[in-house]
Design a protein around this motif. Sequence first.
Motif, short mmCIF file in Angstrom:
data_model
loop_
_atom_site.label_atom_id
_atom_site.label_comp_id
_atom_site.label_asym_id
_atom_site.label_seq_id
_atom_site.Cartn_x
_atom_site.Cartn_y
_atom_site.Cartn_z
N ARG A 14 42.86 -19.08 14.19
CA ARG A 14 41.43 -19.05 14.66
C ARG A 14 41.01 -20.15 14.54
NH1 ARG A 14 39.29 -14.03 11.35
NH2 ARG A 14 40.88 -14.79 9.78
N SER A 15 39.60 -20.18 14.37
CA SER A 15 38.81 -21.45 14.21
C SER A 15 39.09 -21.84 12.96
CB SER A 15 37.55 -21.41 14.59
OG SER A 15 36.63 -20.70 13.79
N ALA A 16 38.81 -23.23 12.36
CA ALA A 16 38.65 -23.31 10.84
C ALA A 16 37.49 -22.82 10.16
CB ALA A 16 38.44 -24.90 10.91
N ARG A 17 36.46 -22.59 10.94
CA ARG A 17 35.29 -21.69 10.18
C ARG A 17 35.78 -20.52 9.94
NH1 ARG A 17 29.79 -23.14 12.65
NH2 ARG A 17 30.71 -25.20 11.59
N GLU A 18 36.53 -19.63 10.81
CA GLU A 18 36.91 -18.23 10.70
C GLU A 18 38.00 -18.40 9.61
OE1 GLU A 18 36.54 -15.66 14.43
OE2 GLU A 18 37.50 -17.73 14.91
N ILE A 19 38.97 -19.17 9.62
CA ILE A 19 39.95 -19.14 8.49
C ILE A 19 39.41 -19.42 7.16
CG2 ILE A 19 41.91 -20.30 7.68
CD1 ILE A 19 42.61 -20.95 10.60
N VAL A 20 38.40 -20.50 7.06
CA VAL A 20 37.89 -20.76 5.71
C VAL A 20 37.03 -19.63 5.30
CG1 VAL A 20 36.33 -22.31 4.60
CG2 VAL A 20 38.08 -23.36 6.16
N GLY A 21 36.30 -19.16 6.25
CA GLY A 21 35.37 -17.89 5.88
C GLY A 21 36.56 -16.66 5.13
N GLU A 22 37.45 -16.46 5.87
CA GLU A 22 38.24 -15.41 5.21
C GLU A 22 38.68 -15.91 3.72
OE1 GLU A 22 41.21 -13.93 7.60
OE2 GLU A 22 42.31 -12.88 5.72
N MET A 23 39.03 -17.30 3.59
CA MET A 23 39.74 -17.58 2.43
C MET A 23 38.66 -17.60 1.34
SD MET A 23 41.62 -20.99 3.98
CE MET A 23 42.76 -21.75 2.63
#
Lengths: 332, 332
Positions: free
Chosen positions: A229-238
Amino acid sequence: MKKFLNTPESYLSDALAGLAAAHPELRVDAENGVVARASGPVEGKVGLVSGGGSGHEPLHSGFVGEGMLDAACPGEVFTSPVPDGFLAGVKAADAGRGTVLIVKNYTGDVMNAQMAAELAEDEGLRVEQVLVNDDVAVEDSTFTAGRRGTGATVFVEKICGAAAARGDGLEAVAELGRRVNAASRSFAVALTACTVPTAGRPGFDLPEEEIEVGVGIHGEPGRRREKLRSAREIVGEMMEAILQDSPLESGDEAVVMVNGMGGTPLSELYLVFGEVARVCGDKGITIARNLVGDYVTSLDMEGCSITLCRVEEGFLPLWDAPVNTPALRWGV
Amino acid sequence: MKKFLNTPESYLSDALAGLAAAHPELRVDAENGVVARASGPVEGKVGLVSGGGSGHEPLHSGFVGEGMLDAACPGEVFTSPVPDGFLAGVKAADAGRGTVLIVKNYTGDVMNAQMAAELAEDEGLRVEQVLVNDDVAVEDSTFTAGRRGTGATVFVEKICGAAAARGDGLEAVAELGRRVNAASRSFAVALTACTVPTAGRPGFDLPEEEIEVGVGIHGEPGRRREKLRSAREIVGEMMEAILQDSPLESGDEAVVMVNGMGGTPLSELYLVFGEVARVCGDKGITIARNLVGDYVTSLDMEGCSITLCRVEEGFLPLWDAPVNTPALRWGV
């Protein structure tokens, strides 16, 4: 397998030979698995040692030097040092005030470090262990009972290193390390698998367009696979995983590391840091200090980890204290 | 394409936003393509600017700070900054004593920097250019007439940065930069191709088990393709190409950089350094200083470059002088 190496079997010793050639201020003993300061133990100072399997460079050998470790014990790739390796590290570090041994929570490391500590104590040396277990991704995993120890190791090594350098005693340095670990949480994502030289092929299959969410630093499974997914979505989950578990609250300060796993370009790590900073801003968390780069890698894996440490009383002056190692250097 | 990004189009601006978040001591102006010291031009000091296409991080933005660059001009990925970008960099650096503009030898960069220098001079600013063309792999190449400018850029930026910081004048800093370039030679090898985000796929095909010998920092072709060999053999060929062309002779000292192209683990770079040190030892060349790590990358390319600079009168004190940038930091 495409790597710069001579033979898979000589990969580690050849890499250590290169480290020795680049850093004459280190004493590299590949045979006994110890990298220590060439100048020897520091009179009047508590010793500080860390170790673990190789393949995570610069961890740990790259953190040996003034203001950080006295010795590192590099095991074979992704393999715990043997007890004698940890013991040799303790002996290389001990200057009579005892040694703090920093251990990442992997079953083999914990067992071998414990044996080494007992052997050292049999020889009249005092050893305090600090266990690092900051990875919130999974409870129990391949190689681990309980949480894995990952990025927080860098924070523990830096802050304890500075405390030892200013003259803190054995128990104080160890207790500080435990506090840093308790204040820290990490989470990692892999885009690709990594290849152990002697295996010659990737340690697991990760289909094109899929990522491993919550991966360990040896490529061990995380929470699940999912589509990129987008970096923003991945980082959001992390960040959600980290903050749900972390003592960090709105109004707190944090030391933040965005760490590459070995094959990730710096530009992508900065991009990820931008997303981390955005989440911290939304949550009212101030990033007091940061590291962006490769610090705890997994050979050639593409991926990144995020580590947040809540700043507690006394942490920042120790973070800012001078350090002079191959991988971290400031103030000198 | 597996990358940490939001959209391919926002890759550069998002990465610059992350750089800005991590380094408040920098002023990042993504719109005009300038990264400068937040504190502004340094009164009484010659300005120092470099720039070029992005995708080579930390080059150039990661070298902005005390003791090195005043400003960097990041163009689009693998694309020269426009003349206005270089001009904005010069204006951000100029403190009245003129500005040295360091340009890697690529046709677009050279042309646009020249236009920027003329525009700056029309506005009454003095600009001296230093052209870097250290890559011995090929004469003329995609994007280049003459030799390409690669790793020596780091040496020119560091040494000129220190000279400017101690108060050297415009012509002296520029002439020193030309001497550093003339004393430096580089050679690179790629194990894999790199992927430009907006392209979405590797820039060239490199079959499994083949490497590109003499590759450029955008993945442009080198001397030939060949089967992957041992690190010792590969480094032997790289060093032969460098030393055949270099002013280095037995008895000389060198500053040596083993540079990762973005996707190469640090352990492999140290392994390569060990081989470089062996060759230098055989040839009677003393490695006075070294850098091992990612300094001039090519996005996610796996590969490495070797740069040797013959130490000449005055180089080492400037190399050792304090530097405080995101990617190089010592003495402060």
